[in-house]
Every structure is written in structure tokens, then in C-alpha cells.
Design a protein around this motif. Structure first.
Motif, PDB file in Angstrom:
ATOM      1  N   THR A 110       0.784  -1.238   0.000  1.00 14.29           N
ATOM      2  CA  THR A 110       0.000   0.000   0.000  1.00 14.29           C
ATOM      3  C   THR A 110       0.814   1.285   0.000  1.00 14.29           C
ATOM      4  N   ASN A 111       2.078   1.192   0.420  1.00 10.36           N
ATOM      5  CA  ASN A 111       2.916   2.384   0.613  1.00 10.36           C
ATOM      6  C   ASN A 111       2.320   3.324   1.661  1.00 10.36           C
ATOM      7  N   ASP A 112       1.566   2.768   2.582  1.00  3.10           N
ATOM      8  CA  ASP A 112       0.931   3.545   3.647  1.00  3.10           C
ATOM      9  C   ASP A 112       1.939   3.714   4.787  1.00  3.10           C
ATOM     10  N   SER A 113       2.345   4.950   5.032  1.00  2.00           N
ATOM     11  CA  SER A 113       3.373   5.208   6.040  1.00  2.00           C
ATOM     12  C   SER A 113       2.905   4.891   7.459  1.00  2.00           C
ATOM     13  N   ASP A 114       1.603   4.687   7.661  1.00  2.00           N
ATOM     14  CA  ASP A 114       1.119   4.301   8.993  1.00  2.00           C
ATOM     15  C   ASP A 114       1.706   2.952   9.412  1.00  2.00           C
ATOM     16  N   TYR A 115       1.880   2.058   8.448  1.00  2.00           N
ATOM     17  CA  TYR A 115       2.503   0.765   8.766  1.00  2.00           C
ATOM     18  C   TYR A 115       3.967   0.966   9.139  1.00  2.00           C
ATOM     19  N   LEU A 116       4.650   1.841   8.412  1.00  3.89           N
ATOM     20  CA  LEU A 116       6.050   2.122   8.709  1.00  3.89           C
ATOM     21  C   LEU A 116       6.179   2.772  10.080  1.00  3.89           C
ATOM     22  N   ASN A 117       5.250   3.653  10.397  1.00  5.16           N
ATOM     23  CA  ASN A 117       5.277   4.315  11.696  1.00  5.16           C
ATOM     24  C   ASN A 117       5.075   3.306  12.828  1.00  5.16           C
ATOM     25  N   GLY A 118       4.209   2.317  12.607  1.00  5.56           N
ATOM     26  CA  GLY A 118       4.005   1.285  13.616  1.00  5.56           C
ATOM     27  C   GLY A 118       5.264   0.478  13.862  1.00  5.56           C
ATOM     28  N   ILE A 119       6.018   0.193  12.785  1.00  6.12           N
ATOM     29  CA  ILE A 119       7.284  -0.537  12.927  1.00  6.12           C
ATOM     30  C   ILE A 119       8.299   0.323  13.678  1.00  6.12           C
ATOM     31  N   LEU A 120       8.306   1.633  13.400  1.00  6.00           N
ATOM     32  CA  LEU A 120       9.197   2.556  14.106  1.00  6.00           C
ATOM     33  C   LEU A 120       8.862   2.588  15.595  1.00  6.00           C
ATOM     34  N   LEU A 121       7.582   2.694  15.919  1.00 14.59           N
ATOM     35  CA  LEU A 121       7.186   2.717  17.326  1.00 14.59           C
ATOM     36  C   LEU A 121       7.543   1.403  18.016  1.00 14.59           C
ATOM     37  N   CYS A 122       7.497   0.312  17.261  1.00 16.77           N
ATOM     38  CA  CYS A 122       7.907  -0.976  17.827  1.00 16.77           C
ATOM     39  C   CYS A 122       9.398  -0.969  18.147  1.00 16.77           C
ATOM     40  N   ALA A 123      10.195  -0.367  17.255  1.00 17.22           N
ATOM     41  CA  ALA A 123      11.644  -0.278  17.487  1.00 17.22           C
ATOM     42  C   ALA A 123      11.964   0.601  18.694  1.00 17.22           C
ATOM     43  N   LEU A 124      11.061   1.511  19.040  1.00 17.89           N
ATOM     44  CA  LEU A 124      11.284   2.439  20.138  1.00 17.89           C
ATOM     45  C   LEU A 124      10.617   2.016  21.444  1.00 17.89           C
ATOM     46  N   ARG A 125       9.842   0.950  21.408  1.00 15.55           N
ATOM     47  CA  ARG A 125       9.076   0.609  22.607  1.00 15.55           C
ATOM     48  C   ARG A 125      10.004   0.144  23.732  1.00 15.55           C
ATOM     49  N   GLN A 126       9.539   0.312  24.932  1.00 17.25           N
ATOM     50  CA  GLN A 126      10.319  -0.033  26.110  1.00 17.25           C
ATOM     51  C   GLN A 126      10.057  -1.486  26.512  1.00 17.25           C
ATOM     52  N   PRO A 127      11.098  -2.218  26.875  1.00 16.92           N
ATOM     53  CA  PRO A 127      10.894  -3.619  27.289  1.00 16.92           C
ATOM     54  C   PRO A 127      10.100  -3.695  28.583  1.00 16.92           C
ATOM     55  N   THR A 128       9.362  -4.780  28.729  1.00 21.65           N
ATOM     56  CA  THR A 128       8.554  -4.973  29.943  1.00 21.65           C
ATOM     57  C   THR A 128       9.134  -6.058  30.847  1.00 21.65           C
ATOM     58  N   THR A 129      10.166  -6.750  30.365  1.00 23.30           N
ATOM     59  CA  THR A 129      10.814  -7.787  31.175  1.00 23.30           C
ATOM     60  C   THR A 129      12.328  -7.632  31.026  1.00 23.30           C
ATOM     61  N   ASP A 130      13.046  -8.462  31.748  1.00 25.35           N
ATOM     62  CA  ASP A 130      14.509  -8.450  31.653  1.00 25.35           C
ATOM     63  C   ASP A 130      15.019  -9.170  30.404  1.00 25.35           C
ATOM     64  N   GLU A 131      14.126  -9.933  29.755  1.00 23.49           N
ATOM     65  CA  GLU A 131      14.514 -10.647  28.549  1.00 23.49           C
ATOM     66  C   GLU A 131      14.628  -9.666  27.370  1.00 23.49           C
ATOM     67  N   PRO A 132      15.535  -9.952  26.418  1.00 20.59           N
ATOM     68  CA  PRO A 132      15.635  -9.082  25.239  1.00 20.59           C
ATOM     69  C   PRO A 132      14.305  -9.021  24.495  1.00 20.59           C
ATOM     70  N   ASP A 133      13.912  -7.849  24.063  1.00 22.31           N
ATOM     71  CA  ASP A 133      12.691  -7.669  23.287  1.00 22.31           C
ATOM     72  C   ASP A 133      13.033  -7.950  21.822  1.00 22.31           C
ATOM     73  N   LEU A 134      12.838  -9.190  21.417  1.00 20.40           N
ATOM     74  CA  LEU A 134      13.243  -9.600  20.072  1.00 20.40           C
ATOM     75  C   LEU A 134      12.448  -8.876  18.983  1.00 20.40           C
ATOM     76  N   MET A 135      11.202  -8.589  19.273  1.00 14.99           N
ATOM     77  CA  MET A 135      10.378  -7.846  18.317  1.00 14.99           C
ATOM     78  C   MET A 135      10.971  -6.455  18.095  1.00 14.99           C
ATOM     79  N   LYS A 136      11.373  -5.802  19.153  1.00 15.33           N
ATOM     80  CA  LYS A 136      11.975  -4.466  19.068  1.00 15.33           C
ATOM     81  C   LYS A 136      13.267  -4.515  18.245  1.00 15.33           C
TER      82      LYS A 136
END
Length: 376
Positions: free
Chosen positions: A273-299
């Protein structure tokens, strides 16, 4: 020695966007051409050029012998190459060259069908030989097939969509393709109709079934219900906010749709789609804060894939900069300061066979490690 026949099987029957060739009575075989290096793509290109030059049905009839001879040569060369060593550099080069003919061959098929040329059995068989053999080659050259998908956002035309629908039967990069087709069906309902018109129950494909499921529009629900009445409810996943999706093992579908699949699907939806909303969601995922001591593999996967694609695709780099510009300065600085994860450290994190990191086959396809990212 691994041969192409043992690795692939003979995937020569079109089962998707292009109809199957009508069986014709056997005709006398012409002498097989010498299987010299480069002979196969050379003959295929000659056949493609000849078919592209047809302007009248009379011209097709006049060139019948040449069309049939080239078609038989191509069939013989394909048969020969399928028995060759899959790791042979010469065979690999021929398969890459043939794979590049797939999209021109599909475009030619639609042109000839619209003009009524496919009523000529010689033309139909020749055209289908080109499409089928080029498709077979793309099954071997997966990074090139992926380029067709990732480039769709820059050239979203109906004939390319038909070509991609016809590549759907490969279970490679499955989550990515589910996201791609679900977004495509949601944005362009006519493609869902096109897919429905060329398939039947026995050819129903799990990737497209899931795409209809995730698209979740009245039209796709109707199509899916007709074909698979026992369909269950879709999981609640917003591919534009994958940063909010954290796997909860207690929820339904947690094993079937692990968290990493959301990233794969989000990239697929973006490329459709070239919809930047999807890209923005991936960016926010890269910036999200971990909730456990384990590495956030998704991030880490999100950050790595963003850096990779922005470093190699200028339009994504520009869109990423725009997405970053809308974030607080603190997050912009945080993104710029984060080191790019090492490919070797994260390449085996996925729990899904078609995961994005393996789909991309980064070291094979790009050759340049994205040490530098576009936003400083």
C-alpha cells in the motif's frame, strides 16, 4: 548432487492468475538444441520478442512454425536444466535470467488474451511455456521474487498484482505475504474479486485464505465464508500498531500467530500500500520499552529491518524521516543513538518459517551491511 528436479519438482502448471493451458494433440518433436550455457534464456527471449511483435492473427498463423519450434526448444532446455546441479554457477545464472522474464511474460499473456490471440493454440502454448518456466525459476531465486513484492508499492498496477497472486502458492515468507495480500484486498477489493474468479475449492491456498481473514472487510468475509464455511474469528491484530502487540500465551492463536509474525505482516502491508502508517508502527515498535529483563526480540527485529531497508531504499528513508519528525525530540534522539543489531545475532530469533529476516536473505541480496542509518 542436488538437481533442480529433486529440489523443486516440476512446477509447470499455472494454478492461479493465469489459466491452465488446454491440452493439445501431440505433434512431432523437433531436434533438441544443444544445451550450451545461456541457450535457455536466449531462446526464451527470442520467443518472447516474437510473441510481442504479433499485431494480427494472420501474422500469428504465418509464424506458427517458428513459434512452435522455439517453444519446443524452450521445453527441452527446461527439462535439461532441471536435471543439472542446482549449485552450478552456469545453471544458476540461467535461472536468474529466466526469472527476469516472469513479469514481461505475464504482461504479454494478459495482452494476448485481451486481443484474442490465445485462440491460436501455438501462441497459447508458447505464452504459457514462458510464464510457467519463468515462474519455476523464481521459486529458485527467492530474493528476486521478493523484490517483485517489495517494489509493488512503487508500481501498483493490476497486471503486477495478477503476477504476484500467481506466485502465492510458494509457502516462502508466508507471514509477509499474508500481510501483503490482506492489505491489498482491503485497499483494492477488485483484486479479491480477481483472485476469486481464478480459483476454486481444490486450489484454495492457505496464504490467501489468511489474507482474506485478516483483511476483514464485508467482501473478503463473504468470499472466505463461501469457500471455507467453518472459518473461525480473526485474531485482533492491528498491523498499523504492532508496537502494542505483545504475545500473550493464554490468548487464542498465540502459537499460530507469534509476535514476530506481526512484524512480517506489517512490512507486507506496507509494501502493498505504501501507507506510512505501517512504517510508523514498525518505528514505534523499534522504540518501545521492554517490559521484562529478557531481550525484546520484536523491538530488535523492527530496528534492524528499518535500518536495512532505509539504507537501501531511498523512498523508505524519506518516509522514515517524516515519521521520526512527528515524534518528540527525545524519541528522535533515542532512535539515532540506538546501535543497529547485528544480523548474525538476530537472524535465528523468529519462530515462523517465513520470517522477515530469513525472507530478505540480507547477506545474499543486499551485500552491504546497513552500519549507518539515515537519521543522525
Amino acid at each position: 548432487m542436488t538437481t533442480l528436479t529433486s529440489a523443486l519438482g516440476l512446477m509447470l502448471i499455472a494454478s492461479g492468475a493465469i489459466a491452465e493451458t488446454t491440452q493439445q494433440p501431440a505433434t512431432p518433436q523437433t531436434a533438441r538444441p544443444a544445451a550450451s550455457p545461456g541457450a535457455w534464456p536466449e531462446k526464451a527471449q527470442k520467443l518472447l520478442t516474437l510473441l510481442q511483435s504479433l499485431t494480427t492473427k494472420e501474422q500469428a498463423s504465418k509464424n506458427k512454425h517458428q513459434i512452435e519450434t522455439l517453444t519446443e526448444h524452450c521445453q527441452a532446455l527446461l527439462s535439461d536444466r532441471m536435471e543439472q546441479d542446482i549449485d552450478d554457477p552456469g545453471v544458476d545464472a540461467e535461472f536468474q535470467a529466466m526469472g527476469q522474464l516472469y513479469l514481461p511474460a505475464v504482461r504479454l499473456y494478459h495482452k494476448l488474451r485481451a486481443s484474442g490471440f490465445l485462440s491460436n493454440s501455438s501462441v497459447e502454448e508458447a505464452c504459457m511455456e514462458l510464464v510457467n518456466s519463468a515462474r519455476t525459476c523464481l521459486y529458485c531465486d527467492r530474493p528476486r521474487a521478493q523484490i517483485l513484492f517489495s517494489g509493488f508499492r512503487l508500481n501498483p498496477d493490476p497486471e503486477l498484482a495478477a503476477a504476484l497472486l500467481d506466485l502465492r502458492s510458494d509457502d516462502y515468507m508466508s507471514a509477509y505475504r499474508i500481510g501483503f495480500f490482506s492489505a491489498l484486498f482491503k485497499l483494492h477489493p477488485e483484486y479479491a474479486n480477481q483472485w476469486q474468479s481464478i480459483n476454486n475449492r481444490q486450489h484454495f491456498n492457505n496464504i490467501l485464505a489468511a489474507a482474506l481473514w485478516f483483511a476483514d472487510t464485508p467482501q473478503t468475509r463473504e468470499i472466505r465464508t463461501k469457500i471455507r464455511p467453518s472459518s473461525s474469528n480473526r485474531p485482533d491484530i492491528d498491523l498499523k500498531r504492532i508496537d502494542l502487540a505483545r504475545t500473550d500465551p493464554s490468548k487464542p492463536h498465540a502459537d499460530e500467530y507469534p509476535e514476530i509474525a506481526n512484524l512480517d505482516m506489517a512490512w507486507g502491508a506496507f509494501d502493498a500500500t505504501n501507507d506510512s502508517d505501517y512504517l510508523n508502527g514498525i518505528l514505534l515498535c523499534a522504540l518501545r520499552q521492554p517490559t521484562t529483563d529478557e531481550p525484546d526480540l520484536m523491538k530488535l527485529n523492527a530496528l534492524w529491518s528499518l535500518r536495512l531497508r532505509a539504507a537501501n531504499e531511498k523512498d523508505i528513508s524519506a518516509q522514515l524521516e517524516q515519521c521520526l519528525s512527528k515524534l518528540p525530540v527525545t524519541q528522535q534522539k533515542e532512535y539515532a543513538a540506538m546501535p543497529t543489531p547485528d544480523f548474525d545475532d538476530i537472524s535465528n530469533f523468529s519462530r515462523l518459517d517465513g520470517a522477515y529476516l530469513r525472507i530478505l536473505e540480507y547477506e545474499e541480496q543486499k551485500k552491504v551491511k546497513p552500519d549507518k542509518h539515515p537519521v543522525e
